[in-house]
Design a protein around this motif. Structure first.
Motif, PDB file in Angstrom:
ATOM      1  N   ALA A  34      -2.710 -22.354  34.342  1.00 16.71           N
ATOM      2  CA  ALA A  34      -2.600 -20.899  34.244  1.00 16.71           C
ATOM      3  C   ALA A  34      -3.962 -20.293  33.945  1.00 16.71           C
ATOM      4  CB  ALA A  34      -1.601 -20.517  33.161  1.00 16.71           C
ATOM      5  N   GLY A  35      -4.107 -19.053  34.307  1.00 18.07           N
ATOM      6  CA  GLY A  35      -5.385 -18.396  34.085  1.00 18.07           C
ATOM      7  C   GLY A  35      -5.239 -16.900  33.965  1.00 18.07           C
ATOM      8  N   TRP A  36      -6.299 -16.271  33.504  1.00 20.66           N
ATOM      9  CA  TRP A  36      -6.400 -14.821  33.433  1.00 20.66           C
ATOM     10  C   TRP A  36      -7.616 -14.377  34.236  1.00 20.66           C
ATOM     11  CZ3 TRP A  36      -2.822 -11.651  31.209  1.00 20.66           C
ATOM     12  CH2 TRP A  36      -1.893 -12.232  30.352  1.00 20.66           C
ATOM     13  N   PHE A  37      -7.413 -13.336  35.007  1.00 23.40           N
ATOM     14  CA  PHE A  37      -8.481 -12.683  35.749  1.00 23.40           C
ATOM     15  C   PHE A  37      -8.471 -11.212  35.381  1.00 23.40           C
ATOM     16  CE2 PHE A  37      -9.905 -15.800  38.949  1.00 23.40           C
ATOM     17  CZ  PHE A  37      -8.990 -16.806  38.710  1.00 23.40           C
ATOM     18  N   ARG A  38      -9.546 -10.516  35.698  1.00 28.16           N
ATOM     19  CA  ARG A  38      -9.580  -9.079  35.460  1.00 28.16           C
ATOM     20  C   ARG A  38     -10.300  -8.376  36.601  1.00 28.16           C
ATOM     21  NH1 ARG A  38     -13.571  -8.965  30.136  1.00 28.16           N
ATOM     22  NH2 ARG A  38     -15.554  -9.471  31.219  1.00 28.16           N
ATOM     23  N   PHE A  47     -12.847 -14.078  37.218  1.00 27.47           N
ATOM     24  CA  PHE A  47     -12.260 -15.075  36.335  1.00 27.47           C
ATOM     25  C   PHE A  47     -12.566 -14.749  34.871  1.00 27.47           C
ATOM     26  CE2 PHE A  47     -10.953 -18.968  34.580  1.00 27.47           C
ATOM     27  CZ  PHE A  47     -11.972 -19.517  33.816  1.00 27.47           C
ATOM     28  N   VAL A  48     -11.570 -14.937  34.018  1.00 27.56           N
ATOM     29  CA  VAL A  48     -11.744 -14.727  32.581  1.00 27.56           C
ATOM     30  C   VAL A  48     -11.545 -16.033  31.818  1.00 27.56           C
ATOM     31  CG1 VAL A  48     -10.862 -13.533  30.535  1.00 27.56           C
ATOM     32  CG2 VAL A  48     -10.997 -12.329  32.730  1.00 27.56           C
ATOM     33  N   TYR A  60     -13.642 -20.855  30.194  1.00 25.30           N
ATOM     34  CA  TYR A  60     -13.918 -19.447  29.975  1.00 25.30           C
ATOM     35  C   TYR A  60     -15.114 -18.972  30.786  1.00 25.30           C
ATOM     36  CZ  TYR A  60     -10.897 -20.056  25.920  1.00 25.30           C
ATOM     37  OH  TYR A  60      -9.827 -20.340  25.100  1.00 25.30           O
ATOM     38  N   ALA A  61     -15.065 -17.717  31.174  1.00 19.90           N
ATOM     39  CA  ALA A  61     -16.256 -17.073  31.737  1.00 19.90           C
ATOM     40  C   ALA A  61     -17.274 -16.899  30.615  1.00 19.90           C
ATOM     41  CB  ALA A  61     -15.881 -15.725  32.339  1.00 19.90           C
ATOM     42  N   TYR A  95      -4.906  -9.751  34.943  1.00 21.42           N
ATOM     43  CA  TYR A  95      -3.859 -10.417  35.699  1.00 21.42           C
ATOM     44  C   TYR A  95      -3.678 -11.845  35.220  1.00 21.42           C
ATOM     45  CZ  TYR A  95      -4.457  -6.631  39.089  1.00 21.42           C
ATOM     46  OH  TYR A  95      -4.532  -5.408  39.703  1.00 21.42           O
ATOM     47  N   CYS A  96      -2.427 -12.239  35.090  1.00 19.84           N
ATOM     48  CA  CYS A  96      -2.072 -13.620  34.816  1.00 19.84           C
ATOM     49  C   CYS A  96      -1.857 -14.331  36.149  1.00 19.84           C
ATOM     50  CB  CYS A  96      -0.803 -13.657  33.975  1.00 19.84           C
ATOM     51  SG  CYS A  96      -0.190 -15.298  33.591  1.00 19.84           S
ATOM     52  N   ALA A  97      -2.259 -15.605  36.220  1.00 18.30           N
ATOM     53  CA  ALA A  97      -2.109 -16.374  37.448  1.00 18.30           C
ATOM     54  C   ALA A  97      -1.701 -17.798  37.122  1.00 18.30           C
ATOM     55  CB  ALA A  97      -3.419 -16.367  38.233  1.00 18.30           C
TER      56      ALA A  97
END
Length: 125
Positions: A34-38, A47-48, A60-61, A95-97
């Protein structure tokens, strides 16, 4: 694929904190990275943070290292992003991915097949 729903966005002053949550549907979510983007207006989706399926590795970024923490609870099918020391430049839709199996250590949006609808985070100066 899994269905993802984000929550927890809002307006916060610089230096403050927010915790984003992502609820996943599907019995196999524990097998998904899973990941978070913005994405800020007029900019690309960046990518976050990301976490492996078992939570043992996180990525992490550079712009958020030391301030943001990604975690997951596979029993609850949730992923969280704790955001501390927020800055105005953190303002974006988050956004969650999710993606089945293994992802790169610095993933791109194309590496994920499931996405949430996004939640707005606004940091005022």
């Amino acid at each position: 694929q899994v269905q993802l729903v984000e929550s927890g966005g809002g307006l916060v002053q610089a230096g403050g904190s927010l915790k984003l949550s992502c609820a996943a549907s599907g019995r196999t979510f524990s097998s998904y990275a899973a990941g978070w983007f913005r994405q800020a207006p007029g900019k690309e989706r960046d990518f976050v943070a990301a976490i492996t399926w078992n939570g043992k590795s996180t990525y992490y970024a550079d712009s958020v290292k030391g301030r943001f923490t990604i975690s997951r609870d596979n029993a609850e099918n949730t992923v969280h992003l704790q955001m501390n020391m927020l800055k105005p430049e953190d303002t974006a839709v988050y956004y969650c991915a999710a993606e089945f199996g293994i992802i790169p250590t610095i993933p791109r949006p194309d590496d994920f097949g499931s996405w949430g609808q996004g939640t707005q985070v606004t940091v005022s100066s």
